[in-house]
Write a protein that holds these residues in place. Structure first.
Motif, PDB file in Angstrom:
ATOM      1  N   ARG A 369       0.831  -1.190   0.000  1.00 24.25           N
ATOM      2  CA  ARG A 369       0.000   0.000   0.000  1.00 24.25           C
ATOM      3  C   ARG A 369       0.875   1.253   0.000  1.00 24.25           C
ATOM      4  NH1 ARG A 369      -3.071  -3.545  -0.887  1.00 24.25           N
ATOM      5  NH2 ARG A 369      -5.100  -4.000   0.090  1.00 24.25           N
ATOM      6  N   ASN A 378      -5.296   2.166  -4.636  1.00 27.07           N
ATOM      7  CA  ASN A 378      -4.496   1.854  -3.453  1.00 27.07           C
ATOM      8  C   ASN A 378      -5.123   0.744  -2.599  1.00 27.07           C
ATOM      9  OD1 ASN A 378      -2.183   2.274  -1.823  1.00 27.07           O
ATOM     10  ND2 ASN A 378      -3.321   3.602  -0.434  1.00 27.07           N
ATOM     11  N   TYR A 384      -5.821  -5.268   4.346  1.00 29.39           N
ATOM     12  CA  TYR A 384      -4.497  -4.784   3.971  1.00 29.39           C
ATOM     13  C   TYR A 384      -3.379  -5.517   4.717  1.00 29.39           C
ATOM     14  CZ  TYR A 384      -5.712  -2.124   8.150  1.00 29.39           C
ATOM     15  OH  TYR A 384      -6.140  -1.759   9.402  1.00 29.39           O
TER      16      TYR A 384
END
Length: 484
Positions: A369, A378, A384
């Motif tokens: 990221r 992104n 994530y």
């Protein structure tokens, strides 16, 4: 500081360096160890010495094209883009000179970079080689020092023959590449009229997990043509972008350059008994021992629309692999696996792979990221991190690299084989008398500006060990006697 203190090579934090010639490996043939912080510091600092131009291969030209498989070699590799005869894969190629700046002439005597990016259906595969099958050095720890000799003197800002020949004469492993560079092939007539090589040894793995060692050879279908030094010098004055222009104009008018891609394949166990170390990039494998096998054909058929966006921002790394193709213990390759990606992250940015020219044609799913120049969403609001319980992408064990055995002490280890003279001597004896004469004249002309006779004599000794006639003729041209 005492004279003794000044004589000690140290790291940037002042610690004495014990070995600046050999990187640390896990055993004599094991992979390079990340604990070799001296190696990592040298390579990382070297990548940051020029802003923002490439440190090496600054001047280049590129083109789009495709690769088509012409022979089934799935017995040796499971690489998807090589899986069937007739399969085509889009690609982008960048040719370059090595030592000169971005504004230097195309027709200088210099190796040419030969970098190919295959946009495969399992991710990008980069084959980052040269137009020569060997290189000047065989351990990445010496690369920053070598390239320093090819650049400009820090005081005069002029090219420095003393540094060039001092380094070569103290690094006899360079003799093979020096002989090629000083031969007729040192100045290709065009980028279309030269061969290309992966140079390093790589590992192929098939669907059953069986491995082989492999070397790549791109054979130009245009035929090999070279420039006489006088013609090259005139072109450097009249049209320093001659090679760039020639490639662009040939493709523009539909004269698409093509290369046949062949491979040499060595059974895994042969690496332990072959008469030269097969991972030493200063050596070649005899084609009598391991004949060329045709694999496919590369054609360049489309020019870039924008030089900066495509040629300048293209990034290549020998560590950009796909399943079925892996690294070998080649120490120079092992260092490049780190250095090239690190150079791109510095020069272009952490998200260089997301630029259009570098973006894979296959799906990309990572947990990377942020960073400079992040131009997509992104990752949005998706998970994530990994592992996770949100059903994010996860590893596929079937694609793990093939295991291989390593053993030995963690140490700075030199290659076992120290014969730096047989292959250059064989190459010299293969040349015609006219080619030998031009080779000697070129070497003599390049060495005359060297100020110290000791350097000249040391280098003459290497030529003589390769072939007595070779050394004797160079010595005569320089007005020196063969050293005892």
């Amino acid at each position: 500081m005492s004279t003794d203190d000044k004589s000690k090579l140290t790291t940037s934090w002042g610690a004495p360096v014990g070995d600046n010639q050999n990187s640390q490996t896990a055993g004599a043939r094991g992979p390079t160890l990340i604990q070799d912080v001296h190696l990592l510091e040298k390579l990382a600092h070297f990548n940051r010495e020029r802003v923002p131009e490439r440190v090496v291969h600054a001047k280049g030209a590129g083109a789009h094209g495709y690769f088509e498989v012409t022979q089934d070699l799935t017995a040796f590799t499971k690489a998807s883009f090589l899986s069937e005869v007739g399969k085509q894969t889009p690609l982008f190629v960048r040719f370059s000179t090595v030592a000169g700046e971005n504004g230097s002439s195309d027709t200088v005597r210099d190796p040419r970079g030969f970098a190919v990016k295959f946009y495969t259906d399992e991710g990008n595969y980069d084959l980052v080689g040269n137009n020569t099958p060997v290189f000047f050095i065989r351990d990445a720890i010496k690369f920053p020092d070598f390239i320093h000799t090819q650049k400009r003197h820090p005081q005069t800002h002029l090219k420095n023959p003393n540094a060039v020949w001092d380094f070569w004469s103290l690094s006899p492993e360079s003799l093979h590449q020096v002989t090629i560079l000083m031969s007729d092939r040192g100045i290709p007539a065009t980028l279309r009229h030269m061969h290309g090589f992966g140079s390093h040894t790589f590992k192929w793995v098939n669907a059953e997990g069986q491995a082989s060692w492999v070397k790549y050879h791109f054979k130009t279908e245009q035929g090999v043509q070279n420039l006489a030094p006088s013609v090259a010098a005139q072109l450097a004055a009249d049209n320093p972008d001659y090679h760039t222009e020639d490639l662009f104009e040939a493709i523009k008018k539909g004269d698409f350059p093509a290369w046949k891609l062949c491979v040499q394949i060595m059974p895994l166990e042969d690496a332990n008994t072959y008469r030269f170390d097969p991972f030493d990039v200063t050596k070649v494998w005899s084609q009598k021992d391991y004949p060329l096998i045709e694999l496919g054909r590369m054609v360049l058929n489309r020019n870039p629309e924008n030089y900066f966006a495509e040629v300048e921002q293209a990034t290549f790394s020998p560590g950009t692999f796909v399943p079925g193709i892996e690294a070998s213990p080649d120490k120079m390759l092992q260092g490049r696996l780190f250095a090239y990606g690190d150079a791109h992250r510095y020069r272009v940015g952490a998200n260089h792979q997301a630029l259009p020219i570098n973006r894979p044609r296959s799906e990309v799913n990572t947990y990377q990221r942020d960073g400079q120049m992040r131009a997509d969403d992104n990752g949005g609001g998706s998970v994530y991190y990994e592992p996770n319980s949100a059903g994010g992408p996860s590893e596929t064990p079937a694609y793990k690299p093939a295991a291989f055995e390593v053993s030995g002490s963690a140490d700075s280890v030199v290659y076992d084989h120290h014969d730096h003279y047989t292959q250059p001597g064989d190459l010299y004896r293969l040349l015609s008398e006219d080619e030998r004469e031009r080779l000697v004249q070129t070497i003599v002309g390049a060495m005359k500006p060297v100020e110290q006779d000791a350097i000249k004599l040391r280098q003459i000794g290497h030529f003589y060990k390769a072939d007595p006639e070779y050394g004797t003729r160079v010595a005569a041209g320089l007005g020196l006697s063969i050293p005892e």
